[in-house]
Design an enzyme around this catalytic site. Sequence first.
Site, short mmCIF file in Angstrom:
data_model
loop_
_atom_site.label_atom_id
_atom_site.label_comp_id
_atom_site.label_asym_id
_atom_site.label_seq_id
_atom_site.Cartn_x
_atom_site.Cartn_y
_atom_site.Cartn_z
N ALA A 62 0.83 -1.20 0.00
CA ALA A 62 0.00 0.00 0.00
C ALA A 62 0.87 1.25 0.00
O ALA A 62 2.06 1.19 0.29
CB ALA A 62 -0.90 0.01 1.23
N ASN B 160 -0.45 7.95 0.05
CA ASN B 160 -0.79 9.26 -0.54
C ASN B 160 -1.81 9.97 0.35
O ASN B 160 -2.80 9.38 0.77
CB ASN B 160 -1.42 9.05 -1.92
CG ASN B 160 -0.66 8.05 -2.75
OD1 ASN B 160 0.52 8.23 -2.98
ND2 ASN B 160 -1.32 6.98 -3.14
N HIS C 102 -1.01 1.20 9.28
CA HIS C 102 0.31 1.72 8.89
C HIS C 102 0.16 2.95 7.99
O HIS C 102 0.74 4.01 8.27
CB HIS C 102 1.08 0.60 8.17
CG HIS C 102 2.42 1.01 7.62
ND1 HIS C 102 3.59 0.62 8.21
CD2 HIS C 102 2.76 1.76 6.55
CE1 HIS C 102 4.61 1.12 7.51
NE2 HIS C 102 4.13 1.81 6.50
N GLU C 103 -0.64 2.81 6.95
CA GLU C 103 -0.76 3.93 6.00
C GLU C 103 -1.46 5.12 6.64
O GLU C 103 -1.17 6.26 6.33
CB GLU C 103 -1.51 3.49 4.73
CG GLU C 103 -0.94 2.27 4.01
CD GLU C 103 0.56 2.32 3.75
OE1 GLU C 103 1.11 3.44 3.71
OE2 GLU C 103 1.18 1.25 3.61
N GLU D 161 9.04 5.20 7.95
CA GLU D 161 8.65 3.79 7.90
C GLU D 161 8.79 3.10 9.25
O GLU D 161 7.97 2.26 9.61
CB GLU D 161 9.43 3.06 6.81
CG GLU D 161 9.17 3.59 5.40
CD GLU D 161 7.69 3.57 5.01
OE1 GLU D 161 6.87 2.98 5.72
OE2 GLU D 161 7.36 4.18 3.97
N1 BES Z 1 5.45 4.12 1.85
C1 BES Z 1 5.26 2.74 1.72
C2 BES Z 1 5.00 2.29 0.32
C3 BES Z 1 6.23 2.23 -0.50
C4 BES Z 1 7.11 1.21 -0.31
C5 BES Z 1 6.50 3.17 -1.44
C6 BES Z 1 8.25 1.18 -1.05
C7 BES Z 1 7.63 3.14 -2.18
C8 BES Z 1 8.51 2.15 -1.99
C9 BES Z 1 4.09 2.26 2.57
O1 BES Z 1 3.78 3.08 3.62
C10 BES Z 1 4.51 0.94 3.17
O2 BES Z 1 5.40 0.95 3.95
N2 BES Z 1 3.88 -0.15 2.79
C11 BES Z 1 4.24 -1.46 3.27
C12 BES Z 1 3.17 -2.04 4.13
C13 BES Z 1 3.40 -1.89 5.59
C14 BES Z 1 2.29 -2.48 6.41
C15 BES Z 1 4.72 -2.43 6.05
C16 BES Z 1 4.38 -2.36 2.08
O3 BES Z 1 3.85 -2.01 1.04
O4 BES Z 1 5.00 -3.41 2.20
ZN ZN Z 2 5.08 2.96 5.21
#
Ligand code: BES
Ligand code: ZN
Length: 881
Positions: free
Chosen positions: A282, A285, A317-318, A340
Amino acid sequence: MNKKTSKKSIRLPIHISPSYYNLEIRPDLESGTFSGKEIIKIKTNKDIKQITLHSKDIKIETVKINRSQKVIGNKKNKTTKEQFSYKIVYDIKKEIATFYFKNKILKGTSELSIIFSGIINNHLRGFYKSKYVIDGKEKHLATTQFEATDARRAFPCFDEPAQKAIFEISLIIQNEHTAISNTLPVNIREHSAGYKIVSFSPTPIMSTYLLAFIIGEFEYLEGYTKEKVQVRIYTTTSKKNQAKFALDVAIKSIEFFNEYFDIPYPLPTLDLIAIPDFESAAMENWGAVTFRESALLIDEENSSLSNKQWAAIVIAHELAHQWFGNLVTMNWWTDLWLNEGFASYMENFCIDHLFPNWNVWSLFLADRYSVAQRLDALSNSHPVEVEVNHPDEINEIFDMVSYAKGSAIIRMLAEYISEDQFRDGLRHYLKKHSYKNTKTTDLWESFEKTSGKPVKKIMNSWTKQTGYPLVSVISSNKGMELKQERFFSSRISNKNNTEKSLWQIHIKYNIPNNTKELNKKSHKNFITNSRDERILMDKRSIIIKEKIVGKINKDEISFIKVCYDKETLESLRKEIVENRMGVVDRLGIIRDIFALAEGGYISTTEALEFSLSYKNETEYIVWSEISSGISKIYNLINDEELSIKFKKYALSLFSSIALSMGFEKKINEKHSDVFLRNLAIGNSAFYGDKKVIREAKKIFDYKIEKDISADIKGVIYNVVAQNGNIKEWRLFESMYKESPMHEEKERMGRAMGSFKDKSILEKTLRFALSKNVRNQDAPFILSAVWTNKDGRDLTWKFIKDNWTIILKNFAEGGHFLSRLLSPLGNHTNINDLKDAKLFFKKNNAPGSERTLEQVYEKIQSNSAWWKDDKKDIENWLNKNY
Ligand code: BES
Ligand code: ZN
């Protein structure tokens, strides 16, 4: 050291900054292109004749600058003549475009107008196309994915997180389409025949990587938070019946964070959109969070508990990012972990609050925390705060160090300064830096303010140094001596290490009273008689006065490993066997013991022997550590006879727990028993328990697909595949093709990687790259075959043979390639290391530089581990099995 780290020139010049963008995009889904217009208000702090901004795969048609300037003395608003740029120069490597002007652009504010066109690509980043089928008809939608550095693929912009601005977006789309963006539409007008123009209200001041626009045919489910924020879950046609769970979790999470951060969610609306093709799980945005379907959509009947839990975690998380990341943003990607690591901490904090009986913190320990410790035990890991410049380097740090080590050290800090002071520090930080950018030290300063403790000094030792410490416990006549040194999972890296790192370790430990006496007393008595102590270990070696210590790193608060002397370990073993130790501590001990064996600090047979103390273990998270410890050793074994004996050993642990868990859910069982059942069945079958295999196959044959409980489907499919043939493979293949449910496809894909027959596994590899599998899912299937010992060599060969296709499909700057290559680290043969090095010398693997170094280190380590301990393991197995 990474070769590219010196590329500082990749940053944009600092004398120009944008404050506002008016952006109009006209996508053409059929041709896969778009045209765009933008006006950017910029401020320059000196006279200039050229402007540089980011632009990638974009054709810039015209560039015009228009300057309005107050002329002092004249007191009139004088507008200098507009001028067009006479030359546009692209630097493809740096992903920038420079516009040259004849006349000086005077210091102050100007308006830059750009007309451009670009591609709606198939790479899952920038502005990209996603396809799906409804009633046999192929449908298209288009969405953006800008983090980290891909806004520049959709419009020329100052694409760095600290270049915050206000955005006003308009989209010209077909009448039957819906347009979604960060804010609400304020105006929808007819544009031209069959088209409308949708204009959105201005965004808050924000970074480019958080912008989003999505167009296509959607349906939605809607609700409101207490504070009247409109929340919608958007899905493609006929899937909104799977949106209820997400809507609930989203509303509750927003309400939770509103209160916890003491800052209301700043937008009137929040959309969560399920996209059929999506690279990560996810993306946060602001106000328009995008998801892959399996991380958002829950079908009450066909989704497993584990998927439901995953969706909740991803949503939380998001939504945590809406504050931590969106409202307050890191200054540069070096501080990515702030985003993160924190969101990873908050996801558990929030879900633990919403679903207390899920015990997500303990699941975090067994899963991501352990994975992070494994990664960070390599000399090729990186510090939490890490210098990065090129987009390839930036993409590479979205890893378990930034996420899970990040959240583990925050958890450690919260424990150290207390939860209340932690919350107050966060509130202070978020309020002070709202709509701005920060560095890691800004956060520490807020915590120092609220707690009065030396947070910066302590935390710097965790974020600026690579790796983490091993604390050794040695009894001496003065008391117990604790020593720290960096932990390595590779004995070779350990030997070659010359750095002397020192950590500030907050150690919580347990002091048992005289064990012998207490053993006679009741169990309850023991617990009340033991006590916990805390100490800040800020030197290489300290002495604890007590003559006996119990569990060090009580509750696994600190990100460390512990190695006990024989005597202490024996008394801990007794605590485990006699069921006198807490579950998290039981997990920590066995996790560390297996890791110490791998690193050569103790012998592997000591670990194997110790694991037998867990025969009566009842908790999933502990079994999960035992299972991964054992599988790492099994991974080394390359000899049939030894393998048979090892399986006997493994079954001596797993069979009885599989038997007691059974295949059916029990009334009133613990939440985590669902996971334990899967793990026990999976392991028993994997190591050859005939009864379990027979039963799993029976369930599959009787019920196939529909009637198997969703919680157990995954493991049943795997067992059937491990013991199946081409007939089963064909069945899985057709089920994969036919299932409309992404979660089910994921289960099927994993199973297709679990067969034993090599020619069948070859078919799976080809299937993964076929049109039946979306690019977003292919790396998972390829890795499933690669992590299967029977598929190891053939996958490596397949990857090499198909490298051109792999690059074409997976190397557009994302994480696919590094994710795909990581199972190479399971190889144990030193010749494979030579082969891999040679291959990647000739063939570039963009964005996987560090991953490859890590993989090489692991192969080397595996090979040395087996060389050192093989004889010993062999003797132990011969003696006992
Ligand atoms: N900001 C990230 C999405 C992202 C990941 C964008 C890598 C660009 C590069 C998002 O907030 C995220 O961390 N998503 C995780 C899920 C989370 C529950 C650990 C993912 O997509 O694995
Ligand atoms: Zn994230």
